[in-house]
Motif scaffolding. Structure first.
Motif, short mmCIF file in Angstrom:
data_model
loop_
_atom_site.label_atom_id
_atom_site.label_comp_id
_atom_site.label_asym_id
_atom_site.label_seq_id
_atom_site.Cartn_x
_atom_site.Cartn_y
_atom_site.Cartn_z
N ASP A 99 -36.82 47.91 -8.30
CA ASP A 99 -37.70 46.87 -8.06
C ASP A 99 -38.76 46.13 -8.59
OD1 ASP A 99 -36.54 47.62 -5.04
OD2 ASP A 99 -37.43 49.33 -4.93
N ARG A 100 -38.49 45.16 -8.37
CA ARG A 100 -39.41 43.50 -9.52
C ARG A 100 -40.27 43.62 -8.77
NH1 ARG A 100 -34.53 40.58 -12.27
NH2 ARG A 100 -34.60 39.68 -10.22
N LEU A 101 -41.69 43.83 -8.84
CA LEU A 101 -42.65 43.78 -8.06
C LEU A 101 -44.20 43.56 -9.24
CD1 LEU A 101 -43.00 47.13 -6.40
CD2 LEU A 101 -41.77 45.64 -5.34
N VAL A 102 -44.86 42.20 -8.35
CA VAL A 102 -46.04 41.86 -8.75
C VAL A 102 -47.05 41.92 -7.61
CG1 VAL A 102 -44.93 40.07 -10.33
CG2 VAL A 102 -45.05 39.66 -8.27
N TRP A 103 -48.62 41.80 -8.48
CA TRP A 103 -48.99 42.25 -6.85
C TRP A 103 -50.83 41.90 -7.86
CZ3 TRP A 103 -46.66 46.62 -9.02
CH2 TRP A 103 -46.85 47.64 -9.76
N ASN A 125 -34.00 55.97 -2.16
CA ASN A 125 -35.38 54.81 -1.69
C ASN A 125 -35.17 53.15 -2.34
OD1 ASN A 125 -32.29 55.58 -0.66
ND2 ASN A 125 -33.03 55.87 1.35
N GLY A 126 -36.12 53.83 -3.10
CA GLY A 126 -37.13 52.33 -3.85
C GLY A 126 -37.81 52.37 -3.44
N THR A 127 -39.28 51.44 -3.33
CA THR A 127 -40.25 50.92 -2.60
C THR A 127 -40.39 51.07 -1.52
OG1 THR A 127 -40.98 49.72 -5.20
CG2 THR A 127 -42.74 49.49 -3.48
N GLN A 128 -41.67 51.82 -1.28
CA GLN A 128 -41.92 52.42 0.29
C GLN A 128 -43.15 51.28 0.58
OE1 GLN A 128 -39.34 53.33 2.56
NE2 GLN A 128 -38.35 52.57 0.65
N ARG A 165 -31.06 53.11 -5.12
CA ARG A 165 -29.90 53.44 -3.51
C ARG A 165 -29.40 52.26 -4.07
NH1 ARG A 165 -34.76 49.49 -3.52
NH2 ARG A 165 -34.46 47.24 -3.97
N PRO A 166 -27.77 51.94 -3.36
CA PRO A 166 -26.67 51.23 -3.23
C PRO A 166 -26.93 49.49 -3.80
CG PRO A 166 -26.30 53.15 -2.62
CD PRO A 166 -27.83 53.30 -2.62
N ALA A 167 -26.53 48.34 -4.78
CA ALA A 167 -26.62 47.60 -4.51
C ALA A 167 -26.58 46.63 -3.76
CB ALA A 167 -26.64 47.01 -6.26
N GLY A 168 -25.18 47.33 -2.95
CA GLY A 168 -23.77 46.41 -2.15
C GLY A 168 -22.97 45.23 -2.77
N ALA A 228 -37.06 58.02 2.98
CA ALA A 228 -36.27 57.27 2.32
C ALA A 228 -35.91 58.26 0.92
CB ALA A 228 -37.85 56.20 2.31
N ASP A 229 -35.59 59.51 1.23
CA ASP A 229 -35.50 60.55 0.19
C ASP A 229 -34.33 61.33 0.16
OD1 ASP A 229 -36.94 62.05 1.58
OD2 ASP A 229 -38.04 62.80 -0.04
N GLU A 230 -33.30 60.63 1.31
CA GLU A 230 -32.31 61.71 1.42
C GLU A 230 -30.92 60.73 1.55
OE1 GLU A 230 -33.49 65.23 3.90
OE2 GLU A 230 -34.08 63.98 4.56
N PRO A 231 -30.01 60.79 1.80
CA PRO A 231 -28.53 59.99 2.16
C PRO A 231 -28.83 58.98 3.39
CG PRO A 231 -27.99 61.97 0.99
CD PRO A 231 -28.92 62.16 0.95
#
Length: 588
Positions: free
Chosen positions: A560-564, A577-580, A302-305, A88-91
């Motif tokens: 990444d908007r997270l609540v927990w 690539n964001g949260t795993q 990461r790309p948003a698409g 998750a940390d390479e293209p």
């Protein structure tokens, strides 16, 4: 002389020299060397245990995630593994999972995977080359249509030994194929013999992954349990991951009900996709007030698409590019962002937003090298203008935009008669199909603006099953859709935008694009020899898609908007690539 001739022929009949390694990078070198212990974004000593409860929206009726029929349960891919797995940390790099090594020549015309001797199914039988060959053949024959597109360039697959399998590729320059095949889900041949793979099923299928199905109630919930003797638990690509003993998904009718259930403690972790809920929905959450809950926006790269209102070009109404361009003027993003989204979003102006792959300014030399041969087939603006979606002042006054829209519509042969937009006696009427009620508050103002042009846009929200069925058969006029992108685009672009995929039921070319120029640009992206070429060719493709006006672009975030509920531990490092989430753990 004969001896020399024999040696000469022998040399040229030898297979291309190949390298064998623990992984493979799309371009350049791997970040993680042979013998690495774990990925940088995990806690290798994360404790195992506990249960996490999650939510899914809508119902489900199948435990087979690999076919087009039915609606698969959330998490139904958890019991399955692939030959390779990405970091998750390479293209775009992949490392051995079921495969211990990957062997391929410099031209990547073939690839050989050697399977790990310890790789096992949940019934303890070994994973073999026969399973790999079976998986490839059954997914192409009966799997989701995307597999036929992904694997179309595979010429043949051969079992070389009990744990060695070779894929040979058709002629062409497609460096991504060994990595694409590395993503092949491996299925047990002995389990599926006597079963119809093409049908939905409620019998938990046999897998080899870190989780297996424990209990389920169709349309309501499903629970996965961690496999205690999972064969891959100590692999470098799995250390510090899959820490929960149980993962449970509960089904909710819509996102509003799901939010209230979360605040009541019915589930534990939530990725928030709605700006209004993020801004106001948690103010009354007791968990946040008393410190038992967390709310955090975690940046990523990461790309948003592309998310947007997507036209169905199979409808004659939308086949004129002037019409598609005109309707974009009726969408007031600035007002929506200010009034509905609390100013949280950026306007999307690229199919690869939030990345170096997004086209900016005018085409540079590397882009022009691939665009110039296609000049006659592309909109002239590709070469002369930087794409920008229509803008407003954000105060709700879109009359200047509507005037621009009406000019384009008149050029396309439409006229206003008795307040209705008409062409050849037929009014301009279409349907915007939605799957979640939350989209109505965004889409209804858009429909009202279209009404000022004399266009009747009917907004209709349907249930998940009906929505999926209509999309699978392209039975819609306009939808809201998201095309996700990676840092290394490749073969999936053909399924998104390629002519061949436009008429395939269940395909991903929902817009129905059939453009020889875009097909050629996709081929250029796939055959890019290095990172610089990939970036330039992707930007060129981006320009062609943007100026084709196949969607009305929406918006994107870089977080990444997270609540927990504060029951989790998580690694200190968040990858590009964001949260795993499967690297998190339940606090002891």
């Amino acid at each position: 002389m004969h001896a020399l001739l024999f040696i000469f022929c022998l040399l040229f009949s030898l297979p291309a020299l190949a390298e064998t390694g623990h992984g493979l990078a799309m371009h350049g070198a791997l970040k993680y060397p042979a013998g690495f212990k774990h990925f940088d974004y995990v806690n290798p000593d994360a404790p195992k245990g506990g249960e996490v409860r999650l939510a899914e929206i809508g119902g489900w009726d199948s435990l087979n995630p690999f076919i087009v029929k039915g609606e698969a349960a959330a998490g139904s891919d958890l019991p399955f593994e692939t030959l390779l797995t990405g970091s998750a940390d390479e293209p775009f790099s992949e490392y051995g999972l079921i495969a211990e090594t990957v062997e391929t020549p410099a031209d990547r015309s073939w690839v050989i995977y050697t399977l790990r001797p310890q790789a096992r199914w949940h019934d303890r039988k070994p994973i073999t080359a026969d399973d790999v060959v079976f998986s490839f053949e059954i997914l192409k024959a009966k799997g989701h249509p995307r597999y036929r597109f992904y694997y179309a360039a595979v010429d043949k697959v051969e079992k070389l030994a009990e744990r060695r399998v070779k894929f040979s590729f058709k002629p062409g320059d497609n460096r991504e194929l060994p990595l694409i095949i590395g993503q092949l889900p491996i299925l047990p041949k002995h389990y599926w013999q006597g079963r119809d793979f093409g049908l939905t099923t409620l019998e938990p299928p046999l897998g080899s992954g870190p989780y297996k199905i424990a209990t389920f109630e169709t349309q309501r919930s499903i629970t996965y349990e961690r496999v205690k003797d999972y064969w891959g638990a100590d692999l470098p690509v799995r250390r510090g991951m899959n820490n929960f003993d149980r993962i449970r998904y509960d089904s909710y009718r819509d996102t509003t009900v799901a939010l209230e259930a979360f605040k009541a403690g019915e589930y534990d972790w939530r990725l928030e996709n709605e700006a209004r809920k993020w801004a106001t929905g948690y103010k009354d959450w007791q968990g946040l007030k008393d410190g038992r809950g967390r709310q955090e926006a975690i940046p990523h790269r990461r790309p948003a698409g592309m998310q947007g209102y997507a036209y169905n070009l199979r409808r004659p109404l939308f086949q004129d590019v002037r019409v598609r361009r005109a309707l974009a003027y009726a969408f007031d993003f600035e007002w929506s962002n200010k009034t509905l989204f609390y100013g949280q979003y950026k306007r999307t102006a690229s199919y690869f937003a939030n990345s170096e792959l997004a086209a900016e300014g005018l085409p540079g030399p590397l882009e022009l090298a691939v665009l110039e041969p296609l000049r006659a087939q592309l909109p002239p603006e590709v070469f002369t203008e930087a794409y920008r979606p229509p803008m407003t002042d954000g105060e709700g006054n879109i009359r200047p935009n509507l005037r621009a829209a009406m000019k384009l519509l008149e050029e396309a042969g439409w006229d206003v008669v008795d307040g209705k937009l008409v062409k050849d006696g037929q009014p301009f009427v279409f349907e915007i199909l939605l799957v979640q009620p939350v989209w109505e508050r965004i889409t209804l103002p858009f429909a009202r603006a279209l009404a000022r042009l004399g266009i009747e846009a009917n907004v209709r929200t349907v249930d998940t099953a009906q929505y999926k069925n209509r999309l699978d058969h392209y039975d819609f006029d306009m939808i809201v859709h998201v095309w996700g992108q990676s840092q290394s685009p490749g073969n999936e672009q053909a399924s998104f935008w390629g002519s061949e995929s436009a008429d395939q039921p269940g395909g991903q070319n929902l817009a129905g694009i059939k453009s020889p120029a875009i097909d050629a640009l996709i081929d250029q992206v796939i055959s890019a020899p290095d990172r610089d070429a990939l970036v330039a060719r992707t930007r060129a493709l981006d320009r062609a898609l943007l100026w084709g006006h196949y969607v009305i672009p929406h918006w994107h975030l870089g977080t990444d908007r997270l609540v927990w509920w504060d029951k989790f531990g998580r690694p200190k490092v968040s990858p590009s690539n964001g949260t795993q989430f499967l690297t998190w753990w339940v606090k002891p």
